[in-house]
Design an enzyme around this catalytic site. Structure first.
Site, PDB file in Angstrom:
ATOM      1  N   HIS A  68      -9.777  36.649  26.517  1.00 43.54           N
ATOM      2  CA  HIS A  68      -9.637  35.865  25.293  1.00 43.54           C
ATOM      3  C   HIS A  68      -9.401  34.393  25.635  1.00 43.54           C
ATOM      4  O   HIS A  68      -9.287  34.041  26.792  1.00 43.54           O
ATOM      5  CB  HIS A  68      -8.542  36.426  24.393  1.00 43.54           C
ATOM      6  N   HIS A  70      -6.976  32.151  25.282  1.00 46.19           N
ATOM      7  CA  HIS A  70      -5.731  31.477  25.673  1.00 46.19           C
ATOM      8  C   HIS A  70      -5.874  30.885  27.069  1.00 46.19           C
ATOM      9  O   HIS A  70      -6.489  31.482  27.934  1.00 46.19           O
ATOM     10  CB  HIS A  70      -4.558  32.473  25.642  1.00 46.19           C
ATOM     11  N   HIS A  73      -5.509  32.557  30.307  1.00 41.46           N
ATOM     12  CA  HIS A  73      -6.529  33.539  30.649  1.00 41.46           C
ATOM     13  C   HIS A  73      -7.882  32.890  30.957  1.00 41.46           C
ATOM     14  O   HIS A  73      -8.752  33.532  31.512  1.00 41.46           O
ATOM     15  CB  HIS A  73      -6.683  34.560  29.527  1.00 41.46           C
ATOM     16  N   HIS A 157      -4.499  40.724  19.007  1.00 39.11           N
ATOM     17  CA  HIS A 157      -3.944  39.531  19.676  1.00 39.11           C
ATOM     18  C   HIS A 157      -4.395  38.210  19.049  1.00 39.11           C
ATOM     19  O   HIS A 157      -3.660  37.625  18.296  1.00 39.11           O
ATOM     20  CB  HIS A 157      -4.243  39.584  21.156  1.00 39.11           C
ATOM     21  N   ASP A 178      -4.708  40.666  26.772  1.00 33.92           N
ATOM     22  CA  ASP A 178      -3.530  40.768  25.910  1.00 33.92           C
ATOM     23  C   ASP A 178      -3.960  41.512  24.662  1.00 33.92           C
ATOM     24  O   ASP A 178      -5.048  41.285  24.159  1.00 33.92           O
ATOM     25  CB  ASP A 178      -3.020  39.378  25.519  1.00 33.92           C
ATOM     26  N   GLU A 203      -1.461  44.772  30.109  1.00 31.48           N
ATOM     27  CA  GLU A 203      -0.433  43.738  30.072  1.00 31.48           C
ATOM     28  C   GLU A 203       0.892  44.411  29.725  1.00 31.48           C
ATOM     29  O   GLU A 203       0.921  45.536  29.216  1.00 31.48           O
ATOM     30  CB  GLU A 203      -0.767  42.688  29.011  1.00 31.48           C
TER      31      GLU A 203
END
Lengths: 536, 529
Positions: A68, A70, A73, A157, A178, A203
């Site tokens: 994803h 973020h 990541h 998420h 996540d 995670e």
């Protein structure tokens, strides 16, 4: 013995800088490529030199998967692909592909323009890097090459977050990224089928927490905002541009709508507007409610929420402002905070975690006098509230996912070592599967027992199953047939067909042996006796 | 042969010249299977009179024997089934024929269809035990068929026709259909999920027809809960529920320890578990059934509302508990501080079971499910359980109140209705009332009216609460003038329910405004204003 090797370059017993190397059946896959929020030196990026000492990364890695958008990541992606050098495919979902470059650009601006760092990736590098990205749909199986295939599952998420299944032959690994097992206002819950992977890499941010009902938190939040606004106070909600911000916006928007409230809600920075645009676009990635109602009204077209202008902060009367960044360490949220801190009617609500050393952390720990730059002292009279709206699965959610996927092994990353230890023990106790939690740079080897597929001819199968009466799935079944190993494939056929195919004549082996018999009688009489004996 | 056919046709024509003869001629004319199929389809569209059914059936069967194409035979078989449904026609005459054809049939699809026909015949002849016996025997014979469709139908047939009364015709039973339950039970492990589902359904069918299922099935059914296919799991949940109603008090051991619990509790735990299943169909099913398990022990019941919070290996109080505590300590509006929910009491690491006890937090999960279908089902279940247990009603109140803030109107409405149904058992605390009253401002009229009804029959604990309600209602009156009638009615009931609480308020109310006196208990005509 076939084996799967996992080496975390980041996020091993740690949160941040997610980067995990997986070798499965001769294929090497890198899962995520993140940066660490806590460091500003070389440690912020994973140590890619570990992968190959002097060879090219492209030759060694078959593909890179980003779960994803973020930054912990995907933050190191341009550095990895452009500065270190990688030309292979990078996989991510469509929303991630759309939003990721915005965040990377923002990150670059802060580091290079604000902090004046050199030797950092450039805008052009981000663009070049994004050209290497292959976007995937949910549940779409992508053949990376002839043997390696990947498949994305919904992870909750944030918008576009996905779990990935990596499969080579019969061996498979699922990487969760996540995920969130409880749906929120705009996203659904993570879901996976019973794919029974050899290894589940999960995670474990909330390894030891079981959260209570979300609704309490939502109610609290709304009530606090409502009360303050009724009193005529101003509410500041520091958020990061994406993820929680949207959830809270929807929450407030619907509340405002239902209660017919008039106080203005503002949303700061252009970044968020762009992001909201993508939320509108990728409506299929959101939850049931939003999907169902978007024909009449798109939930992300906020009626009550307007763009924020710096001048608004001094306006009289109640208002609610979402401002970035989320930890009050810089930027607009801090400016507004300084303006409003003196009035006890106002309130600041921290919806997420705050790193030590930030203003956010200080006020949450109860500090009321803050020393700002320039030695001035800011007295905080406004109310300070903390409310966790984090979108990670709690311990129960993690267990639930394990139960759904039924993996043979579990590996924990993205969490604190002490908490992992506890969860590991629980998992082993509950599911009787082995659980691993390697530190950064530590390699875990998992032996697998892959089944080998054999094609059976239909005729033989029908004939053999017809013999047994009730087919019983649980018991192995004995079968007669010929196994042909040819061209890297196995086939089970009837003996006759095998002979025909291989062009061999059937041979009969006859075993004879000689027996001496001491018998006084005549020859044919003896023969007759033996014959009669055998016949009887 | 030809002559014979003509003969029979003629004979038929004599008695009933219309339908059957026409069909016969058509079928004879048909040169290809496709043609024949067309004729049959046309024929099927028209209704058939009772008198002519038998003739038509004969002709159909005749063609059936001659027909080589499986699809035509399939159609004939289905027609036979349709025809035997005709009211007033007794199908026992064609049963033998149908059974005979069954024996020579090769195509699986036709077999399945024939069995379906037999099922129809069987359901028409339920009073005749020997016919049923025979059909069940036939079905048992075909249970070993390799096609799932055929096994499916066989199980369905057994489920619908299997002997229910024990002891009747024991000697006949002892042969093929010695124990229907056992036969069906064996197919719980079939390799095809559709057959497994059919087996469970058949079992449920037997139950509906009055057969007392054996308790031994329970453990089998429990295994099916972990099946890979959602239909199987969904059916298994139902089966477990049925068993838990049959044997609530019997004792089952808990695997992995040597403790034992009541079956209904065990089943309750298992079904609760399914509320967090991967498939929402199963979740809805499970949530619905939970509501009707009233015999379950109260401590199990209460666990469904508690996810057993723990933080950093220690127990943490839930926000609800905190809310209560704040309320009781008097500092109601004080904000929560950072780290306020830091855990306090130590809890033994080993004692914390994350999912083991199943029941844990089932409703918490159900109520915050992604699909509103599940949420509605969970609210309904809560309602039913709360009606039978006052203590549970008290506990689930917080959760219900929270549901008033759901995104979907249907869910909000449902939870308000639920609340009204259980209102006899509960008393609203002030903070809860606050949330309830907040909904008054909802822009949907349905919701507001439902809420007024709810307020008509709620108990409020304090004077301040009543006052709050009054103020909010009157505010409401100005905001939505259309609701007048409903609000007045509500005020009246609210007043008459809490005479003691309203009494001290009266002077205040009267002095504020003359038309506030509506809520006064002795004032029974609120329309006078």
């Amino acid at each position: 013995m076939p084996e799967i090797k996992v080496t975390p370059l980041g996020a091993g017993q740690d949160v941040g800088r997610s980067c995990i190397l997986v070798s499965i059946a001769g294929k090497n896959v890198m899962l995520d490529c993140g940066m660490h929020m806590g460091y500003n030196d070389d440690r912020r990026f994973p140590d890619f030199s570990y992968i190959t000492q002097n060879g090219r990364l492209t030759d060694f890695l078959d593909c890179v998967i980003i779960s994803h958008f973020h930054l912990d990541h995907c933050g190191a992606l341009p550095y990895f692909s452009e500065m270190v050098g990688y030309d292979g495919p990078i996989y991510m979902t469509h929303p991630t592909k759309a939003i990721c470059p915005i965040l990377l650009e923002d990150y670059r601006k802060i580091t290079v323009d604000k902090k004046g760092e050199t030797n950092f990736f450039t805008s052009q590098m981000i663009k070049d890097c994004m050209k290497k990205v292959v976007a995937v749909h949910l549940h779409q199986t992508v053949q990376v090459d002839e043997e390696l295939e990947i498949k994305a599952y919904y992870a909750g998420h944030v918008l576009g977050a996905a779990m990935f299944q990596i499969k080579v032959g019969c061996e498979s690994v699922v990487y969760t990224g996540d995920y969130n097992m409880t749906p929120d206002r705009h996203l659904g819950a993570a879901w996976i089928d019973k794919c029974r992977p050899d290894l589940l890499i999960s995670e474990s941010t909330y390894a030891t927490t079981i959260r209570d009902s979300k609704r309490c938190r939502e109610r609290d939040f709304l009530k606090k905002v409502h009360e303050t606004v009724e009193r005529g106070g101003k509410v500041l909600i520091p958020v990061f541009a994406l993820g929680r911000a949207q959830e809270l916006c929807i929450l407030l928007e619907t509340f405002w709508e239902r209660m017919n409230l008039k106080a203005p809600i503002y949303f700061s920075t252009g970044l968020t507007e762009k992001a909201n645009h993508y939320y509108k676009l990728f409506i299929t990635w959101t939850n049931q409610k939003i999907r169902k109602t978007f024909v009449q009204r798109n939930m992300f077209e906020f009626k009550h929420i307007k763009a924020f202008d710096r001048a608004f902060a001094d306006n009289p009367g109640p208002m609610v402002v979402f401002a970035t960044p989320g930890m009050l360490h810089a930027g607009q949220s801090l400016q507004i905070f300084r303006k409003w801190a003196g009035n006890e009617k106002n309130m600041v609500i921290m919806p997420g975690y705050c790193v030590q050393g930030t203003v956010g952390h200080k006020i949450l720990s109860g500090q009321r006098k803050l020393e700002m730059e320039g030695r001035q002292i800011l007295e905080v009279k406004m109310q300070v509230e903390y409310m966790s709206f984090s979108a990670h699965a709690d311990a129960k959610g993690i267990m639930q996912l394990i139960r759904q996927a039924e993996p043979r092994n579990v590996l924990l990353v993205h969490g604190e070592a002490k908490k992992m230890e506890f969860l590991k023990q629980k998992i082993e106790q509950e599911f009787h599967v082995s659980c691993y939690m390697p530190a950064n740079g530590e390699t875990t080897t998992i032996f697998t027992n892959p089944s080998i597929p054999v094609d059976i001819s239909l005729g033989l199968l029908k004939r053999e199953t017809a013999i047994g009466l009730l087919p019983d799935v649980k018991k192995p079944k004995l079968m007669h047939g010929t196994l042909i190993m040819k061209d890297n494939s196995f086939r089970l056929v009837s003996p006759e067909q095998a002979l025909k195919e291989l062009g061999l004549a059937e041979h009969q082996l006859r075993f004879t042996c000689r027996v001496h018999i001491q018998d006084p009688r005549k020859e044919h009489e003896t023969v007759l006796r033996v014959y009669n004996h055998l016949k009887g | 042969q030809q002559q014979h056919e003509d003969l029979s046709a003629k004979k038929l024509r004599l008695t009933k010249p219309s339908k059957s003869a026409a069909l016969h001629v058509d079928l004879c004319k048909a040169t290809s299977p496709a043609d024949a199929l067309q004729y049959l389809l046309q024929f099927a569209r028209k209704p058939v009179e009772v008198e002519s059914v038998e003739g038509v059936v004969r002709i159909l069967l005749e063609h059936y024997y001659k027909e080589n194409d499986a699809s035509v035979r399939l159609k004939i078989a289905s027609l036979l089934g349709l025809l035997s449904k005709t009211a007033g026609f007794s199908p026992d005459c064609i049963m033998d024929d149908a059974i005979n054809t069954l024996q020579n049939e090769k195509s699986h699809q036709v077999l399945a269809q024939l069995l379906d026909t037999l099922l129809v015949i069987g359901t028409k002849l339920t009073e005749n035990p020997s016919v049923r016996m025979r059909l069940v025997e036939v079905a048992c014979k075909h249970l070993t068929d390799s096609s799932h469709g055929v096994r499916n139908k066989c199980l369905q047939l057994i489920g619908c026709l299997g002997p229910v009364e024990k002891g009747v015709a024991k000697e006949v039973e002892s042969q093929a259909a010695k124990d229907v339950q056992k036969i069906i039970g064996d197919h719980f492990n079939d390799q095809d999920p559709r057959v497994r589902t059919a087996a469970i359904k058949a079992m449920l069918q037997l139950h509906e027809r009055g057969l007392k299922l054996q308790q031994a099935i329970y453990s089998q059914a429990c295994k099916l809960l972990a099946d890979d296919y959602e239909q199987v799991r969904s059916a298994a949940v139902q089966l477990i529920w049925v068993l838990s109603q049959l044997y609530p008090e019997s004792i089952v051991p808990i695997p992995s320890s040597n403790e034992e619990i009541r079956l209904v509790d065990d089943a309750f735990g298992k079904i609760c578990h399914m509320v967090s299943d991967g498939s929402w169909v199963v979740r809805v099913q499970a949530a619905k059934l939970l509501g009707s398990m009233q015999q379950v022990s109260s401590h199990f019941l209460e666990q469904t509302l508690d996810k057993k919070l723990m933080s950093d290996l220690r127990r943490k109080r839930t926000a609800h508990e905190r809310a209560k505590e704040l309320y009781s300590s008097g500092e109601f509006s004080s904000g929560r501080k950072w780290g306020d929910d830091a855990p306090k009491e130590e809890i033994d690491t080993g004692a914390v079971n994350l999912i083991e006890s199943g029941a844990c937090g089932a409703f918490v999960h159900g109520l915050e499910d992604e699909m509103y279908e599940v949420r509605i089902a969970a609210v309904e279940a809560l309602c039913m359980l709360a009606q039978s247990s006052p203590s549970f009603a008290e506990k689930c109140l917080d959760f219900l109140v929270d549901m008033f803030n759901d995104e979907i109107e249907e869910v909000r409405l449902q939870s308000i209705h639920t609340m009204r149904k259980i209102s006899n058992n509960i008393t609203l605390r002030e903070d809860q009332l606050d949330t309830v009253l907040a909904v008054l401002e909802d822009s949907s009229r349905d919701i507001r009216e439902a809420l007024h009804e709810l307020l008509c029959c709620t108990n409020v604990s304090t004077k301040e609460g009543i006052h709050l309600a009054l103020v909010e209602l009157l505010k409401n009156l100005t905001k939505y003038p259309t609701d007048r009638e409903s609000i007045w009615k509500c005020l009246k009931f609210l007043g008459s329910r809490h005479p003691t609480l309203v009494l001290p308020l009266v002077p205040e109310l009267l002095s504020t405004h003359p038309f506030f006196d509506t809520p006064e208990p002795d004032m029974d005509d609120p329309a006078c204003i």
